[in-house]
Design an enzyme around this catalytic site. Structure first.
Site, PDB file in Angstrom:
ATOM      1  N   HIS A   1      -1.366  19.120 -26.560  1.00  0.00           N
ATOM      2  CA  HIS A   1      -1.953  18.020 -27.345  1.00  0.00           C
ATOM      3  C   HIS A   1      -3.165  17.316 -26.716  1.00  0.00           C
ATOM      4  O   HIS A   1      -4.250  17.292 -27.287  1.00  0.00           O
ATOM      5  CB  HIS A   1      -0.881  16.954 -27.593  1.00  0.00           C
ATOM      6  CG  HIS A   1       0.357  17.468 -28.220  1.00  0.00           C
ATOM      7  ND1 HIS A   1       0.452  17.800 -29.550  1.00  0.00           N
ATOM      8  CD2 HIS A   1       1.587  17.725 -27.693  1.00  0.00           C
ATOM      9  CE1 HIS A   1       1.674  18.216 -29.825  1.00  0.00           C
ATOM     10  NE2 HIS A   1       2.390  18.189 -28.719  1.00  0.00           N
TER      11      HIS A   1
HETATM   12  C1  BDR Z   1       1.839  13.187 -27.389  1.00  0.00           C
HETATM   13  O1  BDR Z   1       3.064  12.655 -26.933  1.00  0.00           O
HETATM   14  C2  BDR Z   1       3.243  12.902 -25.560  1.00  0.00           C
HETATM   15  O2  BDR Z   1       4.512  13.383 -25.320  1.00  0.00           O
HETATM   16  C3  BDR Z   1       2.174  13.879 -25.155  1.00  0.00           C
HETATM   17  O3  BDR Z   1       1.732  13.618 -23.832  1.00  0.00           O
HETATM   18  C4  BDR Z   1       1.086  13.638 -26.159  1.00  0.00           C
HETATM   19  O4  BDR Z   1       0.213  12.607 -25.732  1.00  0.00           O
HETATM   20  C5  BDR Z   1       2.114  14.287 -28.405  1.00  0.00           C
HETATM   21  O5  BDR Z   1       2.783  13.777 -29.508  1.00  0.00           O
END
Ligand code: BDR
Ligand code: CA
Length: 314
Positions: free
Chosen positions: A243
């Site tokens: 992500h």
């Molecule tokens: C986001 O949530 C966190 O767990 C990850 O680092 C990312 O920023 C994804 O939904």
């Protein structure tokens, strides 16, 4: 052209670590002015320690790390050890950081730095709950027109949510902060899970990263292998979205993203859908468009570039 100055606000997190390494491996394009941490994937003490570990892994202990808010503006903190492990960076073997965290609070530093910079000089990248930035905007509203752009990982619309059926983790943890930023008038670019799901990191790519041989690449691959264990119930293979790295990818190569300017708001009031980002994709409300929404990434150039930049680190 001088490199673009960015502040990275983060809750590392393996995917946050990728975003940071990707940025630090791109010094000709990006100048990381500082890193601010927030409670999110794991509590603040760990996200701060992890940020220090990551700058040291990148051979950049000169990049200052500032600890920010331990908890969201209104809600209680929800963490995600079920994805990232107890430390937040499980999978990597990184020494305790030798570099200390800065004395100044992240919110104070953010305000001071943005006020001291030229108008439009600083881009703020948020990779976790947006508490620090919203607090900074509350404390000193004059920073808003001075920020070039906020580029954030968070939200979802077509894919629904990953924290609740409606909400993505970063926005769900602090929806009030996200609401404040989205409606502040600052130019916002958002990489929601609709976007991040279109660039999946495969075991083959991780093998190539590992084979480049640098320590940063090796430890990045180690942490990614842990991170990719979560999600077998969702994804048909071990390929996973990385992500937060999509934020760095956008800064470096915006043309490989499909994007659309939309009106976006955040639900901060209902019990079932709090933290949901409501994206007016078809502009049915006629409301002023406030967010550049990223949709699809071309995976090949994205992963080629990330490989190149992370493997350039020591
Ligand atoms: C986001 O949530 C966190 O767990 C990850 O680092 C990312 O920023 C994804 O939904
Ligand atoms: Ca994150």
């Amino acid at each position: 052209m001088a490199p673009r100055k960015i502040i990275i606000d983060t809750d590392p997190g393996q995917d946050d670590a990728f975003a940071i390494l990707f940025a630090l491996g791109s010094p000709e394009d990006l100048e990381v002015v500082g890193i601010t941490t927030v409670g999110g994937n794991v509590p603040l003490s760990l996200t701060t320690k992890n940020a220090l570990k990551v700058v040291e892994l990148a051979g950049r202990p000169d990049v200052p790390v500032f600890a920010g808010c331990p908890a969201p503006m209104v809600k209680k903190l929800m963490t995600a050890e079920y994805v990232h492990g107890e430390t937040g960076l499980d999978g990597a073997e990184l020494p305790e950081p030798a570099t200390p965290v800065q004395d100044e609070h992240a919110v104070n530093w953010m305000v001071r730095t943005i006020m001291a910079a030229r108008e439009g000089e600083i881009t703020v990248c948020t990779l976790g709950p947006m508490t620090n930035l919203a607090m900074a905007m509350t404390m000193e509203p004059r920073i808003v027109p001075r920020i070039r752009e906020v580029v954030l990982m968070g939200g979802g619309f077509f894919e629904g949510g990953n924290a609740t059926p409606a909400a993505e983790f970063n926005i769900f943890v602090d929806p009030h902060a996200a609401h404040k930023v989205f409606h502040s008038g600052v130019p916002v670019t958002m990489a929601p899970i609709d976007c991040t799901y279109t660039a999946q990191m495969t075991p083959e790519w991780l093998g190539t990263l590992r084979a480049t041989g640098s320590r940063a690449a090796l430890e990045a691959a180690n942490m990614a292998e842990f991170y990719c264990q979560y999600g077998d119930h969702k994804f048909p293979t071990r390929a996973r979205p990385i992500h937060d790295a999509c934020v760095t990818g956008y800064l470096l190569s915006p043309n490989i993203y499909e994007q659309r300017q939309c009106y976006v708001t955040v639900d901060i009031s209902s019990s079932e859908t709090i933290g949901m980002t409501v994206v007016d994709w078809w502009h049915v409300t006629g409301k002023e468009k406030n967010v550049n929404v990223l949709r699809r990434i071309e995976p090949a150039p994205f992963f080629d570039l990330m490989l190149d930049r992370i493997s350039a680190l020591p």
